[in-house]
Design a protein around this motif. Structure first.
Motif, PDB file in Angstrom:
ATOM      1  N   ARG A   1       0.820  -1.223   0.000  1.00  0.00           N
ATOM      2  CA  ARG A   1       0.000   0.000   0.000  1.00  0.00           C
ATOM      3  C   ARG A   1       0.855   1.276   0.000  1.00  0.00           C
ATOM      4  O   ARG A   1       0.474   2.286   0.584  1.00  0.00           O
ATOM      5  N   GLN A   2       2.021   1.188  -0.657  1.00  0.00           N
ATOM      6  CA  GLN A   2       2.889   2.369  -0.708  1.00  0.00           C
ATOM      7  C   GLN A   2       2.216   3.522  -1.453  1.00  0.00           C
ATOM      8  O   GLN A   2       2.511   4.695  -1.194  1.00  0.00           O
ATOM      9  N   ALA A   3       1.362   3.182  -2.426  1.00  0.00           N
ATOM     10  CA  ALA A   3       0.581   4.208  -3.106  1.00  0.00           C
ATOM     11  C   ALA A   3      -0.729   4.317  -2.348  1.00  0.00           C
ATOM     12  O   ALA A   3      -1.375   3.310  -2.101  1.00  0.00           O
TER      13      ALA A   3
ATOM     14  N   TYR B   1      -1.271  11.689  -3.379  1.00  0.00           N
ATOM     15  CA  TYR B   1      -2.316  10.714  -3.734  1.00  0.00           C
ATOM     16  C   TYR B   1      -3.695  11.292  -3.415  1.00  0.00           C
ATOM     17  O   TYR B   1      -4.617  11.220  -4.224  1.00  0.00           O
TER      18      TYR B   1
ATOM     19  N   ARG C   1      -6.608  11.689  -6.049  1.00  0.00           N
ATOM     20  CA  ARG C   1      -7.846  10.940  -5.815  1.00  0.00           C
ATOM     21  C   ARG C   1      -9.050  11.873  -5.833  1.00  0.00           C
ATOM     22  O   ARG C   1     -10.140  11.473  -6.243  1.00  0.00           O
TER      23      ARG C   1
ATOM     24  N   ILE D   1       4.205  -1.085  -7.280  1.00  0.00           N
ATOM     25  CA  ILE D   1       3.094  -2.034  -7.442  1.00  0.00           C
ATOM     26  C   ILE D   1       1.995  -1.336  -8.225  1.00  0.00           C
ATOM     27  O   ILE D   1       1.654  -0.179  -7.939  1.00  0.00           O
ATOM     28  N   LEU D   2       1.524  -2.047  -9.234  1.00  0.00           N
ATOM     29  CA  LEU D   2       0.430  -1.557 -10.066  1.00  0.00           C
ATOM     30  C   LEU D   2      -0.664  -0.978  -9.181  1.00  0.00           C
ATOM     31  O   LEU D   2      -1.087  -1.632  -8.217  1.00  0.00           O
TER      32      LEU D   2
ATOM     33  N   ASP E   1      -7.024  -2.675  -7.584  1.00  0.00           N
ATOM     34  CA  ASP E   1      -7.553  -3.281  -6.373  1.00  0.00           C
ATOM     35  C   ASP E   1      -7.908  -4.734  -6.649  1.00  0.00           C
ATOM     36  O   ASP E   1      -8.172  -5.105  -7.794  1.00  0.00           O
TER      37      ASP E   1
ATOM     38  N   GLY F   1     -15.536   1.417   3.167  1.00  0.00           N
ATOM     39  CA  GLY F   1     -14.883   0.336   2.427  1.00  0.00           C
ATOM     40  C   GLY F   1     -15.769  -0.236   1.339  1.00  0.00           C
ATOM     41  O   GLY F   1     -16.779   0.357   0.969  1.00  0.00           O
ATOM     42  N   PRO F   2     -15.400  -1.418   0.844  1.00  0.00           N
ATOM     43  CA  PRO F   2     -16.132  -1.979  -0.291  1.00  0.00           C
ATOM     44  C   PRO F   2     -17.507  -2.541   0.078  1.00  0.00           C
ATOM     45  O   PRO F   2     -17.680  -3.088   1.172  1.00  0.00           O
TER      46      PRO F   2
ATOM     47  N   PHE G   1      -0.518  -7.747  -9.468  1.00  0.00           N
ATOM     48  CA  PHE G   1      -1.102  -8.481  -8.340  1.00  0.00           C
ATOM     49  C   PHE G   1      -2.551  -8.852  -8.590  1.00  0.00           C
ATOM     50  O   PHE G   1      -3.209  -8.333  -9.495  1.00  0.00           O
TER      51      PHE G   1
ATOM     52  N   TYR H   1     -15.099 -11.361   0.169  1.00  0.00           N
ATOM     53  CA  TYR H   1     -15.783 -10.090  -0.148  1.00  0.00           C
ATOM     54  C   TYR H   1     -17.046 -10.336  -0.966  1.00  0.00           C
ATOM     55  O   TYR H   1     -18.063  -9.677  -0.770  1.00  0.00           O
TER      56      TYR H   1
ATOM     57  N   PHE I   1      -2.375 -11.734  -3.010  1.00  0.00           N
ATOM     58  CA  PHE I   1      -2.760 -11.326  -1.650  1.00  0.00           C
ATOM     59  C   PHE I   1      -3.851 -12.250  -1.106  1.00  0.00           C
ATOM     60  O   PHE I   1      -4.982 -12.229  -1.602  1.00  0.00           O
TER      61      PHE I   1
ATOM     62  N   SER J   1      -5.270 -12.065   2.069  1.00  0.00           N
ATOM     63  CA  SER J   1      -5.314 -11.308   3.317  1.00  0.00           C
ATOM     64  C   SER J   1      -6.058 -12.019   4.442  1.00  0.00           C
ATOM     65  O   SER J   1      -5.785 -11.774   5.605  1.00  0.00           O
TER      66      SER J   1
ATOM     67  N   HIS K   1       1.821  -5.819   6.718  1.00  0.00           N
ATOM     68  CA  HIS K   1       0.528  -5.542   6.076  1.00  0.00           C
ATOM     69  C   HIS K   1       0.617  -4.117   5.557  1.00  0.00           C
ATOM     70  O   HIS K   1       1.621  -3.438   5.779  1.00  0.00           O
TER      71      HIS K   1
HETATM   72  O1  CP3 Z   1       0.258   0.621  -3.212  1.00  0.00           O
HETATM   73  C1  CP3 Z   1      -0.646  -0.225  -3.317  1.00  0.00           C
HETATM   74  O2  CP3 Z   1      -0.579  -1.312  -2.744  1.00  0.00           O
HETATM   75  C2  CP3 Z   1      -1.831   0.175  -4.147  1.00  0.00           C
HETATM   76  C3  CP3 Z   1      -2.591  -0.905  -4.807  1.00  0.00           C
HETATM   77  C4  CP3 Z   1      -3.571  -1.667  -3.924  1.00  0.00           C
HETATM   78  C5  CP3 Z   1      -4.812  -1.177  -3.405  1.00  0.00           C
HETATM   79  N1  CP3 Z   1      -5.467  -2.222  -2.818  1.00  0.00           N
HETATM   80  C6  CP3 Z   1      -5.308   0.198  -3.516  1.00  0.00           C
HETATM   81  C7  CP3 Z   1      -6.389   0.650  -2.597  1.00  0.00           C
HETATM   82  C8  CP3 Z   1      -3.467  -3.000  -3.558  1.00  0.00           C
HETATM   83  C9  CP3 Z   1      -2.304  -3.963  -3.812  1.00  0.00           C
HETATM   84  C10 CP3 Z   1      -4.682  -3.345  -2.875  1.00  0.00           C
HETATM   85  C11 CP3 Z   1      -4.961  -4.705  -2.388  1.00  0.00           C
HETATM   86  C12 CP3 Z   1      -6.175  -4.959  -1.604  1.00  0.00           C
HETATM   87  N2  CP3 Z   1      -7.410  -4.381  -1.724  1.00  0.00           N
HETATM   88  C13 CP3 Z   1      -6.266  -5.981  -0.611  1.00  0.00           C
HETATM   89  C14 CP3 Z   1      -5.164  -6.953  -0.238  1.00  0.00           C
HETATM   90  C15 CP3 Z   1      -4.133  -6.324   0.635  1.00  0.00           C
HETATM   91  C16 CP3 Z   1      -4.606  -6.006   2.021  1.00  0.00           C
HETATM   92  O3  CP3 Z   1      -4.557  -4.809   2.365  1.00  0.00           O
HETATM   93  O4  CP3 Z   1      -4.996  -6.912   2.773  1.00  0.00           O
HETATM   94  C17 CP3 Z   1      -7.571  -5.946  -0.106  1.00  0.00           C
HETATM   95  C18 CP3 Z   1      -8.128  -6.854   0.998  1.00  0.00           C
HETATM   96  C19 CP3 Z   1      -8.297  -4.939  -0.802  1.00  0.00           C
HETATM   97  C20 CP3 Z   1      -9.738  -4.590  -0.661  1.00  0.00           C
HETATM   98  C21 CP3 Z   1      -9.935  -3.174  -0.274  1.00  0.00           C
HETATM   99  N3  CP3 Z   1      -9.620  -2.083  -1.077  1.00  0.00           N
HETATM  100  C22 CP3 Z   1     -10.499  -2.668   0.915  1.00  0.00           C
HETATM  101  C23 CP3 Z   1     -10.975  -3.536   2.080  1.00  0.00           C
HETATM  102  C24 CP3 Z   1     -10.510  -1.268   0.825  1.00  0.00           C
HETATM  103  C25 CP3 Z   1     -11.102  -0.302   1.826  1.00  0.00           C
HETATM  104  C26 CP3 Z   1     -10.258  -0.162   3.010  1.00  0.00           C
HETATM  105  C27 CP3 Z   1      -9.072   0.713   2.731  1.00  0.00           C
HETATM  106  O5  CP3 Z   1      -7.933   0.287   2.985  1.00  0.00           O
HETATM  107  O6  CP3 Z   1      -9.320   1.815   2.261  1.00  0.00           O
HETATM  108  C28 CP3 Z   1      -9.915  -0.914  -0.419  1.00  0.00           C
HETATM  109  C29 CP3 Z   1      -9.691   0.450  -0.958  1.00  0.00           C
HETATM  110  C30 CP3 Z   1      -8.334   0.795  -1.479  1.00  0.00           C
HETATM  111  N4  CP3 Z   1      -7.555   0.006  -2.276  1.00  0.00           N
HETATM  112  C31 CP3 Z   1      -7.650   2.035  -1.288  1.00  0.00           C
HETATM  113  C32 CP3 Z   1      -6.441   1.954  -1.976  1.00  0.00           C
HETATM  114  C33 CP3 Z   1      -5.388   3.020  -2.101  1.00  0.00           C
HETATM  115  C34 CP3 Z   1      -8.197   3.244  -0.528  1.00  0.00           C
HETATM  116  C35 CP3 Z   1      -9.231   3.855  -1.396  1.00  0.00           C
HETATM  117  C36 CP3 Z   1      -9.262   5.352  -1.393  1.00  0.00           C
HETATM  118  O7  CP3 Z   1      -8.373   6.010  -1.961  1.00  0.00           O
HETATM  119  O8  CP3 Z   1     -10.241   5.872  -0.869  1.00  0.00           O
END
Ligand code: CP3
Length: 364
Positions: free
Chosen positions: A40-42, A49, A53, A86-87, A90, A109-110, A156, A166, A219, A221, A337
Protein backbone atom coordinates in the motif's frame (compact mmCIF):
# COMPACT_ATOMS: atom_id res chain seq x y z
CA UNK A 1 4.20 13.87 -13.60
CA UNK A 2 6.32 16.78 -14.80
CA UNK A 3 8.90 16.09 -12.14
CA UNK A 4 9.30 12.53 -13.38
CA UNK A 5 10.19 13.78 -16.84
CA UNK A 6 13.05 15.91 -15.58
CA UNK A 7 14.91 13.01 -14.07
CA UNK A 8 17.11 11.01 -16.41
CA UNK A 9 15.18 7.79 -16.24
CA UNK A 10 15.64 5.76 -19.37
CA UNK A 11 12.80 3.59 -20.59
CA UNK A 12 12.22 0.59 -18.41
CA UNK A 13 11.00 -1.60 -21.27
CA UNK A 14 14.39 -2.48 -22.65
CA UNK A 15 16.13 -3.28 -19.36
CA UNK A 16 16.77 -6.87 -18.46
CA UNK A 17 14.66 -7.79 -15.44
CA UNK A 18 17.05 -10.33 -14.05
CA UNK A 19 19.66 -7.76 -13.01
CA UNK A 20 17.28 -5.82 -10.83
CA UNK A 21 17.86 -6.17 -7.09
CA UNK A 22 14.26 -7.02 -6.36
CA UNK A 23 14.11 -9.83 -8.92
CA UNK A 24 17.48 -11.21 -7.82
CA UNK A 25 16.28 -11.43 -4.22
CA UNK A 26 13.07 -13.19 -5.25
CA UNK A 27 15.15 -15.66 -7.25
CA UNK A 28 17.09 -16.63 -4.15
CA UNK A 29 20.04 -14.25 -3.88
CA UNK A 30 20.96 -12.62 -0.54
CA UNK A 31 21.08 -9.02 -1.77
CA UNK A 32 22.71 -6.47 0.58
CA UNK A 33 21.21 -4.07 1.43
CA UNK A 34 17.92 -5.81 0.70
CA UNK A 35 15.51 -4.45 -1.88
CA UNK A 36 12.63 -2.51 -0.36
CA UNK A 37 9.02 -1.71 -1.19
CA UNK A 38 5.95 -1.26 1.02
CA UNK A 39 2.51 -2.78 0.71
CA UNK A 40 0.00 0.00 0.00
CA UNK A 41 2.89 2.37 -0.71
CA UNK A 42 0.58 4.21 -3.11
CA UNK A 43 -2.36 5.60 -1.23
CA UNK A 44 -3.73 7.89 1.39
CA UNK A 45 -0.60 8.45 3.49
CA UNK A 46 0.66 10.54 0.53
CA UNK A 47 -0.78 14.03 0.14
CA UNK A 48 -0.13 13.84 -3.61
CA UNK A 49 -2.32 10.71 -3.73
CA UNK A 50 -5.12 12.46 -1.84
CA UNK A 51 -4.94 15.35 -4.30
CA UNK A 52 -5.02 12.99 -7.29
CA UNK A 53 -7.85 10.94 -5.81
CA UNK A 54 -9.92 14.12 -5.40
CA UNK A 55 -10.03 14.23 -9.21
CA UNK A 56 -12.14 11.09 -9.29
CA UNK A 57 -14.41 10.34 -6.35
CA UNK A 58 -15.33 6.93 -7.74
CA UNK A 59 -12.54 4.57 -6.65
CA UNK A 60 -13.14 1.92 -9.32
CA UNK A 61 -13.19 4.57 -12.06
CA UNK A 62 -9.96 5.90 -10.58
CA UNK A 63 -8.45 2.39 -10.86
CA UNK A 64 -9.66 2.11 -14.48
CA UNK A 65 -8.18 5.46 -15.50
CA UNK A 66 -4.73 4.71 -17.00
CA UNK A 67 -3.66 8.34 -16.46
CA UNK A 68 -4.58 8.46 -12.78
CA UNK A 69 -3.54 4.87 -11.96
CA UNK A 70 -0.15 5.39 -13.64
CA UNK A 71 0.46 8.54 -11.65
CA UNK A 72 -0.65 6.90 -8.38
CA UNK A 73 1.73 3.96 -9.03
CA UNK A 74 4.68 6.29 -9.64
CA UNK A 75 4.10 8.67 -6.73
CA UNK A 76 5.81 6.57 -4.02
CA UNK A 77 8.69 5.78 -6.40
CA UNK A 78 9.26 9.44 -7.03
CA UNK A 79 9.09 10.29 -3.35
CA UNK A 80 11.04 7.40 -1.82
CA UNK A 81 12.99 5.76 -4.66
CA UNK A 82 11.81 2.25 -3.72
CA UNK A 83 13.07 -0.87 -5.55
CA UNK A 84 9.63 -1.95 -6.76
CA UNK A 85 6.43 -0.25 -7.81
CA UNK A 86 3.09 -2.03 -7.44
CA UNK A 87 0.43 -1.56 -10.07
CA UNK A 88 -2.26 0.76 -8.71
CA UNK A 89 -5.52 -1.18 -8.80
CA UNK A 90 -7.55 -3.28 -6.37
CA UNK A 91 -8.29 -6.96 -5.79
CA UNK A 92 -12.02 -6.29 -6.26
CA UNK A 93 -11.74 -5.46 -9.98
CA UNK A 94 -12.24 -9.20 -10.57
CA UNK A 95 -15.76 -9.44 -9.09
CA UNK A 96 -16.50 -6.12 -10.79
CA UNK A 97 -15.30 -7.46 -14.15
CA UNK A 98 -17.43 -10.59 -13.66
CA UNK A 99 -20.54 -8.46 -13.32
CA UNK A 100 -21.04 -8.30 -9.55
CA UNK A 101 -22.15 -4.93 -8.20
CA UNK A 102 -19.06 -3.45 -6.45
CA UNK A 103 -18.84 -0.03 -4.86
CA UNK A 104 -16.33 1.65 -2.56
CA UNK A 105 -18.09 3.76 0.02
CA UNK A 106 -16.00 6.50 1.57
CA UNK A 107 -14.95 5.65 5.17
CA UNK A 108 -16.83 2.33 5.00
CA UNK A 109 -14.88 0.34 2.43
CA UNK A 110 -16.13 -1.98 -0.29
CA UNK A 111 -19.80 -2.93 -0.66
CA UNK A 112 -20.83 -5.80 -2.95
CA UNK A 113 -24.16 -7.33 -3.84
CA UNK A 114 -23.51 -10.65 -2.04
CA UNK A 115 -23.76 -14.16 -3.49
CA UNK A 116 -24.59 -17.10 -1.23
CA UNK A 117 -25.26 -20.19 -3.36
CA UNK A 118 -24.39 -21.91 -6.65
CA UNK A 119 -27.51 -20.47 -8.29
CA UNK A 120 -26.22 -16.91 -7.70
CA UNK A 121 -23.08 -17.62 -9.71
CA UNK A 122 -25.13 -17.63 -12.91
CA UNK A 123 -24.93 -13.84 -13.08
CA UNK A 124 -21.19 -14.03 -13.63
CA UNK A 125 -20.00 -13.64 -17.17
CA UNK A 126 -16.38 -14.21 -18.11
CA UNK A 127 -16.77 -13.23 -21.75
CA UNK A 128 -16.03 -9.53 -21.26
CA UNK A 129 -13.29 -9.98 -18.67
CA UNK A 130 -10.34 -8.67 -20.65
CA UNK A 131 -12.29 -5.86 -22.30
CA UNK A 132 -13.36 -4.72 -18.87
CA UNK A 133 -9.81 -4.96 -17.54
CA UNK A 134 -8.16 -3.45 -20.64
CA UNK A 135 -7.50 -0.12 -18.81
CA UNK A 136 -5.43 -2.05 -16.24
CA UNK A 137 -3.27 -3.56 -19.00
CA UNK A 138 -2.94 -0.11 -20.58
CA UNK A 139 -1.84 1.28 -17.20
CA UNK A 140 0.94 -1.33 -17.03
CA UNK A 141 2.20 -0.34 -20.49
CA UNK A 142 2.30 3.32 -19.47
CA UNK A 143 4.01 2.68 -16.13
CA UNK A 144 6.72 0.66 -17.84
CA UNK A 145 7.57 3.64 -20.03
CA UNK A 146 8.07 5.89 -17.03
CA UNK A 147 9.65 3.70 -14.36
CA UNK A 148 13.34 4.16 -13.51
CA UNK A 149 15.30 1.40 -15.16
CA UNK A 150 16.37 -0.22 -11.90
CA UNK A 151 12.83 -0.36 -10.49
CA UNK A 152 10.68 -3.48 -10.91
CA UNK A 153 6.95 -3.47 -11.54
CA UNK A 154 4.78 -5.83 -9.49
CA UNK A 155 1.39 -6.99 -10.76
CA UNK A 156 -1.10 -8.48 -8.34
CA UNK A 157 -4.44 -10.08 -7.65
CA UNK A 158 -6.34 -11.25 -4.61
CA UNK A 159 -6.24 -14.98 -3.91
CA UNK A 160 -9.54 -16.77 -4.62
CA UNK A 161 -10.30 -17.28 -0.90
CA UNK A 162 -9.89 -13.61 0.02
CA UNK A 163 -11.82 -12.35 -3.02
CA UNK A 164 -14.56 -14.91 -2.31
CA UNK A 165 -14.96 -13.54 1.25
CA UNK A 166 -15.78 -10.09 -0.15
CA UNK A 167 -18.13 -11.59 -2.75
CA UNK A 168 -20.02 -13.66 -0.18
CA UNK A 169 -19.99 -11.33 2.83
CA UNK A 170 -20.82 -8.34 0.63
CA UNK A 171 -17.82 -6.39 1.93
CA UNK A 172 -15.31 -6.55 4.77
CA UNK A 173 -16.17 -8.90 7.60
CA UNK A 174 -15.19 -9.66 11.18
CA UNK A 175 -15.80 -13.40 11.24
CA UNK A 176 -16.32 -14.58 7.60
CA UNK A 177 -19.24 -16.59 8.91
CA UNK A 178 -21.25 -16.75 5.67
CA UNK A 179 -18.28 -17.73 3.53
CA UNK A 180 -16.95 -20.28 5.97
CA UNK A 181 -20.36 -21.86 6.55
CA UNK A 182 -20.92 -22.18 2.79
CA UNK A 183 -17.48 -23.79 2.43
CA UNK A 184 -18.23 -26.31 5.21
CA UNK A 185 -21.83 -27.11 4.34
CA UNK A 186 -21.59 -27.26 0.59
CA UNK A 187 -17.97 -27.60 -0.50
CA UNK A 188 -18.98 -28.65 -4.00
CA UNK A 189 -20.99 -25.54 -4.73
CA UNK A 190 -18.47 -23.27 -2.95
CA UNK A 191 -15.72 -24.75 -5.11
CA UNK A 192 -17.64 -23.54 -8.18
CA UNK A 193 -17.01 -19.98 -6.95
CA UNK A 194 -13.37 -20.74 -6.13
CA UNK A 195 -12.83 -22.43 -9.52
CA UNK A 196 -14.31 -19.42 -11.31
CA UNK A 197 -11.87 -17.21 -9.41
CA UNK A 198 -8.95 -19.52 -10.21
CA UNK A 199 -9.79 -19.31 -13.93
CA UNK A 200 -10.30 -15.55 -14.07
CA UNK A 201 -7.40 -14.69 -11.77
CA UNK A 202 -4.96 -16.86 -13.73
CA UNK A 203 -6.03 -15.27 -17.03
CA UNK A 204 -5.87 -11.81 -15.50
CA UNK A 205 -2.36 -12.30 -14.10
CA UNK A 206 -1.08 -13.80 -17.36
CA UNK A 207 -2.38 -10.70 -19.17
CA UNK A 208 -0.64 -8.45 -16.62
CA UNK A 209 2.62 -10.27 -17.36
CA UNK A 210 2.03 -9.98 -21.12
CA UNK A 211 1.57 -6.24 -20.59
CA UNK A 212 4.89 -5.94 -18.74
CA UNK A 213 4.78 -6.67 -15.00
CA UNK A 214 7.98 -8.35 -13.81
CA UNK A 215 6.75 -10.13 -10.67
CA UNK A 216 3.39 -11.09 -9.20
CA UNK A 217 2.04 -10.86 -5.67
CA UNK A 218 -1.03 -12.86 -4.69
CA UNK A 219 -2.76 -11.33 -1.65
CA UNK A 220 -4.56 -13.81 0.59
CA UNK A 221 -5.31 -11.31 3.32
CA UNK A 222 -7.82 -13.55 5.11
CA UNK A 223 -6.08 -16.93 4.75
CA UNK A 224 -5.35 -16.83 8.48
CA UNK A 225 -8.95 -17.44 9.54
CA UNK A 226 -8.90 -20.96 8.05
CA UNK A 227 -8.05 -24.06 10.14
CA UNK A 228 -5.47 -26.41 8.55
CA UNK A 229 -7.74 -28.63 6.39
CA UNK A 230 -9.70 -25.65 5.14
CA UNK A 231 -6.51 -23.67 4.58
CA UNK A 232 -5.20 -26.43 2.35
CA UNK A 233 -8.41 -26.68 0.36
CA UNK A 234 -9.37 -23.02 -0.05
CA UNK A 235 -6.14 -21.05 0.33
CA UNK A 236 -3.25 -23.29 -0.71
CA UNK A 237 -4.75 -25.42 -3.52
CA UNK A 238 -6.31 -22.57 -5.57
CA UNK A 239 -3.14 -20.46 -5.39
CA UNK A 240 -1.04 -23.48 -6.37
CA UNK A 241 -3.23 -23.97 -9.44
CA UNK A 242 -2.96 -20.28 -10.41
CA UNK A 243 0.83 -20.43 -10.13
CA UNK A 244 0.95 -23.67 -12.16
CA UNK A 245 -0.94 -21.91 -14.97
CA UNK A 246 1.23 -18.80 -14.82
CA UNK A 247 4.35 -20.98 -14.97
CA UNK A 248 3.10 -22.76 -18.08
CA UNK A 249 3.24 -19.57 -20.11
CA UNK A 250 5.74 -17.51 -18.06
CA UNK A 251 8.09 -19.84 -16.18
CA UNK A 252 10.55 -17.11 -15.20
CA UNK A 253 8.19 -14.63 -13.56
CA UNK A 254 8.65 -14.69 -9.78
CA UNK A 255 5.53 -15.05 -7.67
CA UNK A 256 5.16 -13.85 -4.08
CA UNK A 257 2.41 -15.44 -2.00
CA UNK A 258 0.95 -13.61 0.99
CA UNK A 259 -1.17 -16.00 3.07
CA UNK A 260 -1.57 -13.44 5.83
CA UNK A 261 -1.97 -14.93 9.30
CA UNK A 262 -1.04 -18.45 8.14
CA UNK A 263 1.24 -19.04 11.17
CA UNK A 264 2.83 -22.50 11.08
CA UNK A 265 1.17 -23.16 7.74
CA UNK A 266 3.55 -20.71 6.11
CA UNK A 267 6.00 -23.63 5.87
CA UNK A 268 3.60 -25.90 4.00
CA UNK A 269 2.58 -23.00 1.77
CA UNK A 270 6.21 -22.13 0.99
CA UNK A 271 6.93 -25.77 0.12
CA UNK A 272 3.84 -26.56 -1.91
CA UNK A 273 2.28 -23.48 -3.50
CA UNK A 274 5.03 -23.00 -6.07
CA UNK A 275 5.91 -19.50 -4.86
CA UNK A 276 9.36 -17.90 -5.22
CA UNK A 277 8.77 -15.91 -2.03
CA UNK A 278 6.32 -15.58 0.82
CA UNK A 279 5.35 -12.29 2.38
CA UNK A 280 5.33 -12.61 6.17
CA UNK A 281 2.85 -10.80 8.39
CA UNK A 282 4.18 -9.16 11.56
CA UNK A 283 3.12 -11.99 13.89
CA UNK A 284 5.70 -14.35 12.36
CA UNK A 285 8.85 -14.58 14.54
CA UNK A 286 11.78 -13.62 12.33
CA UNK A 287 14.28 -16.13 13.76
CA UNK A 288 11.78 -18.94 13.20
CA UNK A 289 11.16 -17.79 9.61
CA UNK A 290 14.89 -17.46 8.91
CA UNK A 291 15.36 -21.05 10.04
CA UNK A 292 12.24 -22.65 8.62
CA UNK A 293 11.15 -20.65 5.59
CA UNK A 294 14.18 -18.87 4.14
CA UNK A 295 15.85 -22.19 3.21
CA UNK A 296 12.75 -23.03 1.12
CA UNK A 297 12.12 -19.70 -0.62
CA UNK A 298 12.78 -15.97 -0.36
CA UNK A 299 10.98 -14.06 2.38
CA UNK A 300 9.46 -10.61 2.38
CA UNK A 301 8.23 -8.53 5.31
CA UNK A 302 7.54 -8.15 8.15
CA UNK A 303 7.72 -4.78 9.92
CA UNK A 304 4.58 -4.03 11.93
CA UNK A 305 2.75 -1.22 10.12
CA UNK A 306 2.01 0.32 13.52
CA UNK A 307 5.73 0.42 14.39
CA UNK A 308 6.18 2.45 11.20
CA UNK A 309 3.29 4.70 12.15
CA UNK A 310 4.75 5.16 15.66
CA UNK A 311 8.26 5.83 14.34
CA UNK A 312 11.21 6.74 16.61
CA UNK A 313 13.38 4.35 18.58
CA UNK A 314 10.96 1.42 18.51
CA UNK A 315 10.78 1.49 14.74
CA UNK A 316 14.57 1.62 14.47
CA UNK A 317 14.91 -1.41 16.78
CA UNK A 318 12.33 -3.40 14.87
CA UNK A 319 13.93 -2.61 11.50
CA UNK A 320 17.31 -3.65 12.85
CA UNK A 321 15.95 -6.91 14.26
CA UNK A 322 14.37 -7.85 10.93
CA UNK A 323 17.45 -6.95 8.90
CA UNK A 324 19.65 -8.93 11.23
CA UNK A 325 17.51 -12.06 11.12
CA UNK A 326 17.09 -12.18 7.34
CA UNK A 327 20.33 -10.72 6.02
CA UNK A 328 21.93 -14.13 5.46
CA UNK A 329 19.44 -15.26 2.83
CA UNK A 330 17.08 -14.04 0.12
CA UNK A 331 15.01 -11.21 1.56
CA UNK A 332 12.89 -8.24 0.50
CA UNK A 333 12.20 -5.60 3.13
CA UNK A 334 8.49 -4.77 3.51
CA UNK A 335 5.74 -4.35 6.07
CA UNK A 336 3.67 -7.16 7.55
CA UNK A 337 0.53 -5.54 6.08
CA UNK A 338 -0.33 -2.36 4.20
CA UNK A 339 0.92 1.06 5.23
CA UNK A 340 -1.74 2.90 7.25
CA UNK A 341 -3.19 6.19 5.97
CA UNK A 342 -2.12 8.05 9.14
CA UNK A 343 1.58 7.13 8.67
CA UNK A 344 3.79 10.25 8.59
CA UNK A 345 5.94 10.56 5.47
CA UNK A 346 9.12 11.34 7.53
CA UNK A 347 8.78 7.92 9.20
CA UNK A 348 8.81 6.24 5.80
CA UNK A 349 11.78 8.37 4.72
CA UNK A 350 13.66 7.31 7.85
CA UNK A 351 12.79 3.66 7.21
CA UNK A 352 14.19 3.83 3.68
CA UNK A 353 17.35 5.47 5.00
CA UNK A 354 17.78 2.78 7.68
CA UNK A 355 17.32 -0.15 5.32
CA UNK A 356 19.65 1.34 2.72
CA UNK A 357 22.33 2.26 5.26
CA UNK A 358 22.62 -1.20 6.75
CA UNK A 359 24.78 -3.97 5.45
CA UNK A 360 25.57 -7.40 6.88
CA UNK A 361 28.73 -5.98 8.52
CA UNK A 362 26.65 -3.58 10.61
CA UNK A 363 25.02 -6.52 12.32
CA UNK A 364 28.20 -8.38 13.03
O1 CP3 B 1 0.26 0.62 -3.21
C1 CP3 B 1 -0.65 -0.23 -3.32
O2 CP3 B 1 -0.58 -1.31 -2.74
C2 CP3 B 1 -1.83 0.18 -4.15
C3 CP3 B 1 -2.59 -0.90 -4.81
C4 CP3 B 1 -3.57 -1.67 -3.92
C5 CP3 B 1 -4.81 -1.18 -3.40
N1 CP3 B 1 -5.47 -2.22 -2.82
C6 CP3 B 1 -5.31 0.20 -3.52
C7 CP3 B 1 -6.39 0.65 -2.60
C8 CP3 B 1 -3.47 -3.00 -3.56
C9 CP3 B 1 -2.30 -3.96 -3.81
C10 CP3 B 1 -4.68 -3.35 -2.88
C11 CP3 B 1 -4.96 -4.71 -2.39
C12 CP3 B 1 -6.17 -4.96 -1.60
N2 CP3 B 1 -7.41 -4.38 -1.72
C13 CP3 B 1 -6.27 -5.98 -0.61
C14 CP3 B 1 -5.16 -6.95 -0.24
C15 CP3 B 1 -4.13 -6.32 0.63
C16 CP3 B 1 -4.61 -6.01 2.02
O3 CP3 B 1 -4.56 -4.81 2.37
O4 CP3 B 1 -5.00 -6.91 2.77
C17 CP3 B 1 -7.57 -5.95 -0.11
C18 CP3 B 1 -8.13 -6.85 1.00
C19 CP3 B 1 -8.30 -4.94 -0.80
C20 CP3 B 1 -9.74 -4.59 -0.66
C21 CP3 B 1 -9.93 -3.17 -0.27
N3 CP3 B 1 -9.62 -2.08 -1.08
C22 CP3 B 1 -10.50 -2.67 0.92
C23 CP3 B 1 -10.98 -3.54 2.08
C24 CP3 B 1 -10.51 -1.27 0.83
C25 CP3 B 1 -11.10 -0.30 1.83
C26 CP3 B 1 -10.26 -0.16 3.01
C27 CP3 B 1 -9.07 0.71 2.73
O5 CP3 B 1 -7.93 0.29 2.99
O6 CP3 B 1 -9.32 1.82 2.26
C28 CP3 B 1 -9.91 -0.91 -0.42
C29 CP3 B 1 -9.69 0.45 -0.96
C30 CP3 B 1 -8.33 0.79 -1.48
N4 CP3 B 1 -7.56 0.01 -2.28
C31 CP3 B 1 -7.65 2.03 -1.29
C32 CP3 B 1 -6.44 1.95 -1.98
C33 CP3 B 1 -5.39 3.02 -2.10
C34 CP3 B 1 -8.20 3.24 -0.53
C35 CP3 B 1 -9.23 3.86 -1.40
C36 CP3 B 1 -9.26 5.35 -1.39
O7 CP3 B 1 -8.37 6.01 -1.96
O8 CP3 B 1 -10.24 5.87 -0.87
Amino acid sequence: MDKLNHIDWSENNMTSNVNKKFIRALKGEAVVPPPLWLMRQAGRHLEEYRALRAKNKNFLKFCYSPDLATEATLQPILRYGLDAAILFSDILVIPDALGQQVEFVSREGPKLDPVSKAEDLKIFDRSGLHDHLAPVYETITRIKKKLPKETSLIGFAGAPWTVATYMVEGGSSKDYQKTRTWAYQSPQSFSMLIDLLVDTTSDYLIRQIDAGVEAIQIFDSWAGVLPPGQFEQWALAPVKEIIRRICQSHPDIPVIGFPRGAGFQYVKYAKEAGVDAVSLDSTVPVEWAAENIQPICAVQGNLDNLALLAGGEIMEQEVCRILQAFSGGPFVFNLGHGILPETPVPHVERLVELVRARSTQDHG
